[in-house]
Write a protein that holds these residues in place. Structure first.
Motif, short mmCIF file in Angstrom:
data_model
loop_
_atom_site.label_atom_id
_atom_site.label_comp_id
_atom_site.label_asym_id
_atom_site.label_seq_id
_atom_site.Cartn_x
_atom_site.Cartn_y
_atom_site.Cartn_z
N GLU A 44 -17.19 72.67 3.14
CA GLU A 44 -18.56 72.91 3.56
C GLU A 44 -18.66 74.11 4.49
O GLU A 44 -17.69 74.49 5.14
CB GLU A 44 -19.13 71.66 4.24
CG GLU A 44 -19.50 70.62 3.21
CD GLU A 44 -19.80 69.29 3.82
OE1 GLU A 44 -19.73 69.15 5.05
OE2 GLU A 44 -20.09 68.37 3.04
N SER A 74 -17.13 69.46 -11.03
CA SER A 74 -17.99 70.57 -10.62
C SER A 74 -17.79 70.99 -9.17
O SER A 74 -18.62 71.72 -8.63
CB SER A 74 -19.45 70.20 -10.86
OG SER A 74 -19.77 69.08 -10.07
N TYR A 77 -17.80 74.80 -8.54
CA TYR A 77 -19.13 75.45 -8.60
C TYR A 77 -19.84 75.31 -7.25
O TYR A 77 -20.51 76.23 -6.79
CB TYR A 77 -19.99 74.80 -9.69
CG TYR A 77 -19.62 75.24 -11.09
CD1 TYR A 77 -20.11 76.43 -11.60
CD2 TYR A 77 -18.80 74.47 -11.89
CE1 TYR A 77 -19.79 76.84 -12.87
CE2 TYR A 77 -18.47 74.87 -13.16
CZ TYR A 77 -18.96 76.06 -13.65
OH TYR A 77 -18.64 76.47 -14.91
N LYS A 78 -19.68 74.12 -6.63
CA LYS A 78 -20.34 73.90 -5.34
C LYS A 78 -19.78 74.84 -4.29
O LYS A 78 -20.52 75.45 -3.51
CB LYS A 78 -20.17 72.44 -4.92
CG LYS A 78 -21.02 71.54 -5.80
CD LYS A 78 -20.81 70.08 -5.54
CE LYS A 78 -21.72 69.32 -6.49
NZ LYS A 78 -21.29 67.98 -6.78
N ARG A 80 -18.45 77.71 -4.79
CA ARG A 80 -18.87 79.07 -5.10
C ARG A 80 -20.28 79.36 -4.58
O ARG A 80 -20.53 80.38 -3.95
CB ARG A 80 -18.83 79.29 -6.62
CG ARG A 80 -19.16 80.70 -7.05
CD ARG A 80 -19.11 80.87 -8.54
NE ARG A 80 -20.21 80.17 -9.20
CZ ARG A 80 -20.57 80.36 -10.46
NH1 ARG A 80 -19.91 81.21 -11.19
NH2 ARG A 80 -21.56 79.69 -10.98
N ALA A 81 -21.20 78.42 -4.84
CA ALA A 81 -22.59 78.62 -4.37
C ALA A 81 -22.65 78.64 -2.85
O ALA A 81 -23.36 79.43 -2.25
CB ALA A 81 -23.48 77.51 -4.93
N ARG A 82 -21.87 77.74 -2.21
CA ARG A 82 -21.89 77.69 -0.74
C ARG A 82 -21.37 78.98 -0.13
O ARG A 82 -21.96 79.51 0.82
CB ARG A 82 -21.01 76.54 -0.25
CG ARG A 82 -21.74 75.25 -0.24
CD ARG A 82 -20.82 74.12 0.10
NE ARG A 82 -21.43 72.89 -0.34
CZ ARG A 82 -20.76 71.77 -0.53
NH1 ARG A 82 -19.46 71.74 -0.31
NH2 ARG A 82 -21.38 70.69 -0.93
N ALA A 84 -21.37 81.93 -1.42
CA ALA A 84 -22.34 83.02 -1.61
C ALA A 84 -23.43 82.98 -0.54
O ALA A 84 -23.74 84.00 0.09
CB ALA A 84 -22.97 82.91 -3.00
#
Lengths: 145, 293
Positions: A44, A74, A77-78, A80-82, A84
């Protein structure tokens, strides 16, 4: 002084990759402080913010390769988005966004793990050190000439 | 009748006092207002205040002095509104260095040198003094504010603050099927009976404390997180960032950043000064530089 890097790893790929670097006796700088988490979906933004606040110079998020290597489907993916959004947030807060890095490291990539740590350490050495983040009340009042 | 002081600090819009007036005679006839910066004209803060309601973020040296005096002279201090509790909208100024901000607003020549001594970052009241209770909200919801103040004025007890989130109170239907895109409000026609986050609208109810009975989402407007985090969370913005990122994780990061170009403004809209990194680190670099000169 050598930079300190918080390395967040997932159990099934990246931690095993770090382990592989160890058992293969690949040399890399002693700057990595590895924390094993269950999955990259558990990595996180709070860990990175708290680490940067409490004296770490950089944070490496790592996980299983995209698209389908994640043990929990997944999590990567989480992460990666975090990362960014976190990078953008950090640049808004005046922290260099390159202090946070995301790399996919599989269980067999011990060499890649060592290489990533070495490169990241070099990058962080070139940056100006992050000032110690004090409480707002210790910042004081703006002085005018 | 208990003696009440209404204190407004400089980082505020007086909306919280208007919310108090909105309560009408229910509260105002039961208390004796002995000090107020908005509804009456008092020059000095009297001693032996029973209850002080402080609203606004701490922004000037004068605010800090007022706060310390209020704390000494009153037996209970309550932070009223989100600015006093977590920093609020004025706290977003922490994204900039004070001097740059003044230049941007007033131009090169006019700096309020004599008038204001600004702190280097806006802060919630609890940064400087001990606060007994917080009533966040922008402004605090009518029923919650009334019940809380009645309980304090009549029974002399602080009610247990809510600990659940806006989503727990929200009546909208959740199907656990998420949109594969993020939309800004107005880009699509929303279904007013379904969860807004599931439809791709950024709704901050997931990390915002309950108490408003989901006032905004139930009327088709996304929650902006004005009541701040529930007690179990220290950093609302980061929780929102991590949660929203995992909800929309299948979207390409570049596209996600196009839809969320300002994460600090979205996620820390009301709580930047109580976040993990509460201000722009550039402030520290600038201060150090000045010391060296």
């Amino acid at each position: 002084m050598k930079p300190k890097i918080l390395v967040l790893t997932c159990t099934y790929c990246s931690y095993a990759g770090a382990d592989m670097a160890g058992v293969s006796k690949i040399q890399y700088p002693p700057s990595a402080y590895i924390v094993r988490l269950i999955c990259s979906g558990r990595e996180e933004a709070l860990f990175a913010l708290t680490a940067l606040k409490s004296g770490f110079d950089g944070v490496l998020f790592s996980g299983c390769h995209l698209p389908a290597d994640c043990h929990f489907i997944s999590g990567n993916y989480k992460a990666r988005a975090r990362v960014a959004l976190l990078k953008k947030l950090l640049s808004q807060l005046g922290v260099e966004k390159n202090r946070v890095k995301l790399e996919w490291i599989s269980a067999s990539e011990g060499e890649k793990f060592a290489r990533v740590i070495s490169e990241f350490t070099e990058e962080l050495e070139e940056m100006k050190p992050l000032p110690k983040i004090v409480r707002i009340r210790d910042l004081g009042v703006e002085e005018y000439d | 009748m208990i003696k009440v002081a209404l204190v407004g600090l400089s980082g505020y819009c007086s909306g919280c006092e208007v919310a108090l007036i909105d309560l009408g005679q229910e509260i105002l006839t039961k208390v004796n207002i002995v000090y107020s910066t908005l509804v009456a004209d008092y020059e000095e803060i009297p001693s032996n205040i029973d209850l002080s309601l402080v609203s606004g973020a701490v922004r000037t040296e004068h605010d800090i002095e007022i706060l310390k005096e209020i704390r000494e002279k009153s037996s209970k201090v309550i932070a009223l509104g989100t600015c006093a509790s977590f920093g609020g909208i004025p706290g977003l100024a922490n994204l900039y260095v004070v001097r740059d901000m003044l230049k941007e607003v007033y131009g090169e020549k006019v700096l309020p040198v004599e008038v204001l001594k600004l702190t280097r970052a806006a802060a919630p009241v609890s940064e400087y003094i001990e606060v007994d209770y917080m009533i966040p909200g922008c402004p605090p919801p009518y029923k919650l504010l009334r019940d809380t103040l009645l309980s304090i004025v009549e029974k002399n007890t602080f009610p247990k603050p809510p600990f659940k989130t806006v989503c727990d109170e929200c009546p909208l239907e959740k199907k656990d099927e998420f949109s594969s895109k993020v939309y800004r409000l107005g880009e699509i026609e929303i279904d007013p009976s379904r969860c807004l986050l599931e439809q791709g609208i950024l709704c901050m109810g997931i990390a915002t404390v309950a108490g408003c009975k989901a006032h905004c989402p139930s009327r088709g407007a996304p929650c902006r997180g004005c009541r701040g985090p529930p007690p179990s969370i220290s950093d609302q913005g980061e929780r929102l960032l991590s949660a929203i990122a995992s909800v929309f994780s299948r979207i390409d990061p570049q596209q996600l950043l196009e839809k969320i170009p300002d994460p600090a403004g979205y996620f820390y809209r009301f709580t930047l000064p109580s976040g993990t990194i509460p201000y722009n680190v550039e402030v520290l670099r600038r201060v150090k530089h000045e010391d060296r000169d």
